[in-house]
Motif scaffolding. Sequence first.
Motif, PDB file in Angstrom:
ATOM      1  N   UNK A 371       0.821  -1.205   0.000  1.00  0.00           N
ATOM      2  CA  UNK A 371       0.000   0.000   0.000  1.00  0.00           C
ATOM      3  C   UNK A 371       0.859   1.261   0.000  1.00  0.00           C
ATOM      4  N   UNK A 372       1.910   1.280   0.812  1.00  0.00           N
ATOM      5  CA  UNK A 372       2.802   2.434   0.812  1.00  0.00           C
ATOM      6  C   UNK A 372       3.466   2.642  -0.539  1.00  0.00           C
ATOM      7  N   UNK A 373       3.884   1.536  -1.173  1.00  0.00           N
ATOM      8  CA  UNK A 373       4.522   1.645  -2.491  1.00  0.00           C
ATOM      9  C   UNK A 373       3.538   2.169  -3.530  1.00  0.00           C
ATOM     10  N   UNK A 374       2.310   1.675  -3.509  1.00  0.00           N
ATOM     11  CA  UNK A 374       1.309   2.142  -4.464  1.00  0.00           C
ATOM     12  C   UNK A 374       1.027   3.630  -4.285  1.00  0.00           C
ATOM     13  N   UNK A 408      -7.208   6.289   3.108  1.00  0.00           N
ATOM     14  CA  UNK A 408      -8.044   5.095   3.001  1.00  0.00           C
ATOM     15  C   UNK A 408      -7.308   3.872   3.528  1.00  0.00           C
ATOM     16  N   UNK A 409      -6.029   3.748   3.168  1.00  0.00           N
ATOM     17  CA  UNK A 409      -5.233   2.623   3.672  1.00  0.00           C
ATOM     18  C   UNK A 409      -5.068   2.710   5.186  1.00  0.00           C
ATOM     19  N   UNK A 410      -4.884   3.931   5.702  1.00  0.00           N
ATOM     20  CA  UNK A 410      -4.755   4.092   7.150  1.00  0.00           C
ATOM     21  C   UNK A 410      -6.054   3.731   7.862  1.00  0.00           C
ATOM     22  N   UNK A 519       2.088   8.095   6.393  1.00  0.00           N
ATOM     23  CA  UNK A 519       3.018   7.321   5.560  1.00  0.00           C
ATOM     24  C   UNK A 519       4.344   7.112   6.278  1.00  0.00           C
ATOM     25  N   UNK A 520       4.895   8.163   6.877  1.00  0.00           N
ATOM     26  CA  UNK A 520       6.196   8.045   7.546  1.00  0.00           C
ATOM     27  C   UNK A 520       6.098   7.187   8.808  1.00  0.00           C
ATOM     28  N   UNK A 521       5.073   7.425   9.617  1.00  0.00           N
ATOM     29  CA  UNK A 521       4.925   6.630  10.834  1.00  0.00           C
ATOM     30  C   UNK A 521       4.604   5.177  10.511  1.00  0.00           C
ATOM     31  N   UNK A 522       3.802   4.954   9.466  1.00  0.00           N
ATOM     32  CA  UNK A 522       3.509   3.588   9.060  1.00  0.00           C
ATOM     33  C   UNK A 522       4.749   2.857   8.580  1.00  0.00           C
ATOM     34  N   UNK A 523       5.608   3.578   7.848  1.00  0.00           N
ATOM     35  CA  UNK A 523       6.868   2.964   7.406  1.00  0.00           C
ATOM     36  C   UNK A 523       7.749   2.626   8.602  1.00  0.00           C
ATOM     37  N   UNK A 524       7.789   3.524   9.587  1.00  0.00           N
ATOM     38  CA  UNK A 524       8.568   3.231  10.795  1.00  0.00           C
ATOM     39  C   UNK A 524       8.025   2.040  11.553  1.00  0.00           C
TER      40      UNK A 524
END
Length: 778
Positions: A371-374, A408-410, A519-524
Amino acid sequence: MEHAQKRVASNGPHGPGPRPDEARIALELLVHGVGGTTPQDMLDDPRTVRITGDDTAAVFRRADDVDAEDRSQEYQGRPVPEAYVWCNLTSGNSARALWLLLLPFMVVNLAHWMRPTTRGRERTVRLYGLLVRLAGLTLTVLLVAAACEVALDLTAWQCAGTRACAERHSWLGFLSPVVSDGGWWSHPGRRLALAALVPAALTGLLWYLSRRTWSAYESQQPMTHEPEPAEKPGRTTLGRPGFWYGRRLVARLRAAHTTAGLLTVVAAVGSAAARFDRRPGGPVLLDVLGRLLEAAIVVGAVAVIWVVCRRGRSENRLDRELDERLVRRLPLAALALLTLTLVYAGWERPGWRSEGRLPGDATFGALAFLQGLLVIVLAVVARVLHRTDPDPRAAMRGLAGPAVAMLACALGGVMSGGVSQRVSDWLDGTGRSIDGPPVLLTWQASVIPPLLVLLLLLFGVLAWRAWRLRRAELGTVERDYAGEPQDRARTRRIASTRAMATLTDRAPLVVAVTSTATLLLGAGALVGALTSDKTPSAAADGTYAFVHGAAETSQALGSWLIGVGFILFVTWGRRAYKDASARRTIGILWDVGTFWPRAAHPFAPPCYAERAVPDLTWRMATWTRAEPGRRLVISGHSQGSVLAAAAAWQLRPSDRKRVALLTYGSPLERLYGRWFPAHFGPAALASLHSEVDCWRNLHRPTDPIGGPVRLAGACGPAVDRDALKDPLAYGRTAEHPLPAPIRGHSDYQADPAFAEERERLLARLRPEVPGQRPETDC
């Protein structure tokens, strides 16, 4: 009723024409806005009659006007008012409160329509739509995976396989090897097969709702017309013949998403059994069957992705075709594979014990990464499109679509994580008898407190700006009501309302900050879960005391917040099911969010505009085509103005010239023009202005939703009337002996300016007034 419906039908494009004097009759078609209203209120008459339509959406007249065409001489100085009531499309049924659970699907569908305006680059436009459809597919897999986590992993695998947990929940006793004394259902594979019915039923329910709502809302075919030249400046896709009829795409996506959900269940059940069968010395036959099952899952996944990528929307023509073989065979094949998998998992396997967790970390981690990549690739594509034709008014400089897709992903992650955390706490109680949900879900819950702190800081900045603007508005209010006895409390209320109304224009900043931080916190969180394979507090154990304390606090607070948020979400839905006023509030959310067709996700709430726009188009076309001299004014408030504009674009150019447009409290430019620039951008609105007979727009500085149209060009400024005063009177006057209210977004009809503009437009419909307008006129 029947007499009125027959009269409307007789005035159709192919019916007998009216008498010559009937051409003098003018029609005023009223369209209400968000939240809905009653035909009695719209027509200001307690006696109304439905002349066409059904219980879902209909056109009403006053009882005295039913046979207006037979008494044309009585309507020489006034129009025949009609009211189009569409509120039941969004907020009429109490069960629709459950659509809250489909919120992530609706949000990702909105991202599809937020594409920036562009010139050329058709392949890039198709790539943008493809990326959003793939993001929508990941949300379906995430939802079903969360259901598998709850039913299969937490309940059937962990709790039923642990004596303390099974004894605490007696209804799981027949699944426990200890409590049931080795009963038939206590075998791990059979427990998983039985629990798999829950996510499978959820997938079937989504399929059923999507199919049922399509038949109820979106199955109405638009009026056929030839496509207009695409090279015409400002041409919007909303005027294409097939824009409001997406049956083929929705059916294909429904088949693909249903298959994806069933394959997710197959993978959750089959992978656990196949992993046990691959142990050294295991049965060869079961090992082979497990590998064949995994191969079948891969083939099914490839087929699903191919269906999603193969075809987008068909808008240039009214596409009545349906890929029946694909739509039927793909879900049936997945259902057959699920049945075989349940039989395979339920086979006797001596020595198989349920320990630890099912392999769910890898699934949720892969979904989060994908999802992050998309979203990142979608942002690059959106930026490329925006640079081809920059729109300075576009929200976030063309990046609104990727930002909303990230939200939406979050939302999907928060909802899936919230369910898993709450069920885990409920099953485990206060003890540590089970391992709980995957570590990644705990990490994702732990980033919620930092995100909320950031948002609180942002809201503090916005509040400070609003306070400063309120101070500036104090002087403006005093100038607007010069000569009135000043009342500081009254002035502050008016200034505060004006300042608060401007917060709508700060929405792009809020979305940008929220999506970027997510996005940044999800990646972390993803990196922390994969590298440590521990919860945040356990991973920080042994580090600095401050770091460990912050991690422990964030983890506990995040779990509590996500649980409370999910409980509030469910209770709000239950309250809306029983409380009509709360149901009306939720209905307003869908009035705004479900205007657009289901182009990215078939399980999103249904698009009411695929019923409302054809309704309005048919009504306007049948009136204007019945006689060459006939014209009408369509009057739209709030969301009704958006429906009116969309319906006008669907008319033939010759019909469009006989239509006058009156909008008030309209979000056409302020919201739709900024967030959906490819469809409601300045060029599209300017084109509509030049093609209708006349267009006038009313707005107030106290309105948080409506605003000016801001058209550029020689005749653009004539669309907007100067901002209306609100309140109408500062203090008590002879005309207003009682204090005048601050109306904001409502009751535009109470302003004398509304009657003036309405009369001005209706005067153009009379035969003695020439139809041709000068460029500097409205």
